[in-house]
Design a protein around this motif. Sequence first.
Motif, PDB file in Angstrom:
ATOM      1  N   MET A  42       4.176   7.148 -12.010  1.00 22.51           N
ATOM      2  CA  MET A  42       4.249   6.155 -10.672  1.00 22.51           C
ATOM      3  C   MET A  42       4.112   4.857 -10.993  1.00 22.51           C
ATOM      4  O   MET A  42       3.054   4.492 -11.470  1.00 22.51           O
ATOM      5  CB  MET A  42       3.446   6.836  -9.709  1.00 22.51           C
ATOM      6  N   GLN A  43       4.974   4.042 -10.702  1.00 23.54           N
ATOM      7  CA  GLN A  43       4.931   2.693 -10.884  1.00 23.54           C
ATOM      8  C   GLN A  43       5.886   1.723  -9.835  1.00 23.54           C
ATOM      9  O   GLN A  43       6.833   2.376  -9.613  1.00 23.54           O
ATOM     10  CB  GLN A  43       5.103   2.341 -12.239  1.00 23.54           C
TER      11      GLN A  43
ATOM     12  N   ILE B 189      -4.999  -1.833  -7.362  1.00 22.87           N
ATOM     13  CA  ILE B 189      -6.079  -0.602  -7.331  1.00 22.87           C
ATOM     14  C   ILE B 189      -5.362   0.782  -7.304  1.00 22.87           C
ATOM     15  O   ILE B 189      -4.440   1.064  -6.464  1.00 22.87           O
ATOM     16  CB  ILE B 189      -6.860  -0.904  -6.019  1.00 22.87           C
ATOM     17  N   SER B 190      -5.884   1.420  -8.123  1.00 24.12           N
ATOM     18  CA  SER B 190      -5.196   3.005  -8.403  1.00 24.12           C
ATOM     19  C   SER B 190      -5.872   3.648  -7.409  1.00 24.12           C
ATOM     20  O   SER B 190      -7.245   3.921  -7.420  1.00 24.12           O
ATOM     21  CB  SER B 190      -5.179   3.464  -9.763  1.00 24.12           C
ATOM     22  N   GLY B 191      -4.893   4.778  -6.633  1.00 16.86           N
ATOM     23  CA  GLY B 191      -5.771   5.724  -5.755  1.00 16.86           C
ATOM     24  C   GLY B 191      -5.436   7.051  -6.623  1.00 16.86           C
ATOM     25  O   GLY B 191      -5.005   7.314  -7.534  1.00 16.86           O
ATOM     26  N   SER B 192      -6.102   8.034  -5.842  1.00 14.95           N
ATOM     27  CA  SER B 192      -6.397   9.391  -6.366  1.00 14.95           C
ATOM     28  C   SER B 192      -5.238  10.183  -6.773  1.00 14.95           C
ATOM     29  O   SER B 192      -5.056  10.974  -7.275  1.00 14.95           O
ATOM     30  CB  SER B 192      -7.590  10.359  -5.631  1.00 14.95           C
ATOM     31  N   ALA B 193      -4.087   9.514  -5.873  1.00 15.51           N
ATOM     32  CA  ALA B 193      -2.744  10.444  -5.918  1.00 15.51           C
ATOM     33  C   ALA B 193      -1.785   9.808  -7.127  1.00 15.51           C
ATOM     34  O   ALA B 193      -0.973  10.343  -7.222  1.00 15.51           O
ATOM     35  CB  ALA B 193      -2.267  10.427  -4.421  1.00 15.51           C
TER      36      ALA B 193
ATOM     37  N   ASN C   2       0.776  -1.313   0.068  1.00  8.35           N
ATOM     38  CA  ASN C   2       0.133   0.081  -0.045  1.00  8.35           C
ATOM     39  C   ASN C   2       0.903   1.267   0.080  1.00  8.35           C
ATOM     40  O   ASN C   2       1.550   1.461   1.020  1.00  8.35           O
ATOM     41  CB  ASN C   2      -0.870  -0.001   1.185  1.00  8.35           C
ATOM     42  N   TRP C   3       0.913   1.909  -1.038  1.00 10.62           N
ATOM     43  CA  TRP C   3       1.485   3.334  -1.214  1.00 10.62           C
ATOM     44  C   TRP C   3       0.546   4.452  -1.116  1.00 10.62           C
ATOM     45  O   TRP C   3      -0.246   4.567  -1.975  1.00 10.62           O
ATOM     46  CB  TRP C   3       2.299   3.351  -2.700  1.00 10.62           C
ATOM     47  N   LYS C   4       0.965   5.316  -0.142  1.00 12.23           N
ATOM     48  CA  LYS C   4       0.078   6.644   0.011  1.00 12.23           C
ATOM     49  C   LYS C   4       0.779   7.764   0.402  1.00 12.23           C
ATOM     50  O   LYS C   4       2.116   7.675   0.469  1.00 12.23           O
ATOM     51  CB  LYS C   4      -1.018   6.222   0.835  1.00 12.23           C
TER      52      LYS C   4
ATOM     53  N   ALA D  94      -1.836  -2.934  -4.066  1.00  6.68           N
ATOM     54  CA  ALA D  94      -1.290  -4.005  -4.995  1.00  6.68           C
ATOM     55  C   ALA D  94      -1.009  -5.469  -4.394  1.00  6.68           C
ATOM     56  O   ALA D  94      -0.629  -5.225  -3.170  1.00  6.68           O
ATOM     57  CB  ALA D  94      -0.186  -3.572  -5.971  1.00  6.68           C
ATOM     58  N   SER D  95      -1.473  -6.390  -4.770  1.00  2.00           N
ATOM     59  CA  SER D  95      -1.200  -7.737  -4.397  1.00  2.00           C
ATOM     60  C   SER D  95      -1.044  -8.690  -5.451  1.00  2.00           C
ATOM     61  O   SER D  95      -0.885  -8.379  -6.610  1.00  2.00           O
ATOM     62  CB  SER D  95      -2.611  -8.163  -3.730  1.00  2.00           C
TER      63      SER D  95
END
Length: 535
Positions: A67-68, A58-62, A35-37, A52-53
């Motif tokens: 970014m990858q 799942i892409s977030g709003s940020a 989980n990146w935030k 990601a698993s």
Amino acid sequence: MRSRADWNDVVVVREGMLTTLICNDTSVKGAVTINWKVKLFCTNEWKLIMLASANERISGSALKPSMQLTDSNFKDSGVFSLSLKPEAADIGFYSCLIRQQEKILKEEIILLAILTVSVFPDVPIPQYSTLRLIANITPDFAFTKVTWAGPGDITLKSEKKLKTNTVAKLPQVLNNDDGAYVCMVYPRGNSSSRLFPFNVDVTVAADKVASFTNITHGPLISTAIQAHTSFLLTCPGVVGDYVQVHWVPPDTRNQSNMKKVFNYDRWRGTLMTNQNEKLQMAGLPYNPEAGSFSFLLTPDLKDGGLYVCEVLLNDNIFSQRTSLSVLKVKIKKYPSKMELICLYSGRSQVRRVEWKHHNESRKLKMSSSSLGSITTSLPLPITSDIAGNYTCVLHLKNGQAIQATQAITVSPKVVKNLSKESVDDTTSSLHPSLAALLLLVPLVAAAVGVLLWRQRHISDRGIEQSLSVRSGEAENIYENPEDIRQAPPQGPVYMVSYYALTHMQALCLHVSVQVTVTHTFTSAYKVSFSLLHPP
């Protein structure tokens, strides 16, 4: 919510440069979720970038296009790092959270800071312009310091201007200042890197020279100073990068005869090697290392003239001109006279020059044998009415005046004569009878002469006299008239002494005469006499 100092790593990157936020744990295997935030700078809200698993992402709003994840097979490799090309809007805290089922295995907080480097003027840089290298890092708490190094790993002086800006400058750049300049950022707190170096390529134009058209001139300062006196030569009141002083010798018609006599580069810390020893940078309240300039000048007569102090700030010049006259007094002695010569330079700003005596009623004759000098003559020897303070006063056209004073004392011969006259005056004021007594001194001297002749004559005959010749002692003869009358004559000295005393008594003087005769082993005779005055 974590505090600003509560992070695991710091990453400093130039805007638009591909970078990686490292988050690794090779001990983690199997079904994990990453989980990146991000919590952007100056905000308090965490936003999702990516979840990601092994099976889904799942892409977030940020999330942004750049970014990858660096390794899509993170569940086997244990590499969960995030790559991106950040912009200024991406500054902030990044969180890497690793879960296995419902258990948190690891969480990394990474502070992302952005470095912006500016170079002025635009490359290629004209020769003699001022190269400015500006490093801006946001946020300001991400680093402890920033330094700059020039080609050849030469450390440059740098200054922190604002919280986020660090500046290094090179005034008067030349072709040999070409090369790679390195900005080194030292991060604060926890960091996987001790510093972040960034190269900046700088080229100097070989065929282009800076044109300094933006020159600010201060009002002309017209002043004068006595020779060998310290004088404050002021410069423009701006904080600059570089200072230079030009000088036009006094009474020079051709202004193109201007010479550079001083320059100082506060960024390089270099001085002109052939600087004028009489011209030094002033200390407090001025600070040359910080760009506050003025000078102390201790001039001789020839050091007058026009001084131009130029302070360079970036590619702007601030100029201050000072027209200086120097005053100096000299003395020349001749057998019959003494000349007081007042010399001055910087004649173009001088209205008049004159000699004055401390006794204003005494008018002095003045002459000028050459330009820049005025002379007054004094007859020798110097008497009391001539002695005193002679002042040369120089008046400038702007109303300012400067003066130099020379003290003239009475000549030694005159002092001796005055002392003799004082003695003569005392003698002439004596009692008339005492003056008459002084006329008898030659008579006493004659008596002493006869005594010497008599003493020598008797000594040759081996007759011992009452005077203690062998012992070298002297017997004093005190002329008591009664004793002399009663005593038999013993030699011409007593007869003459009696004669002298008789005349003294006739003058009613209570004065006694002492005559001393001393025989030495060299058969020479020493005679002295004195008049003893009773109180």
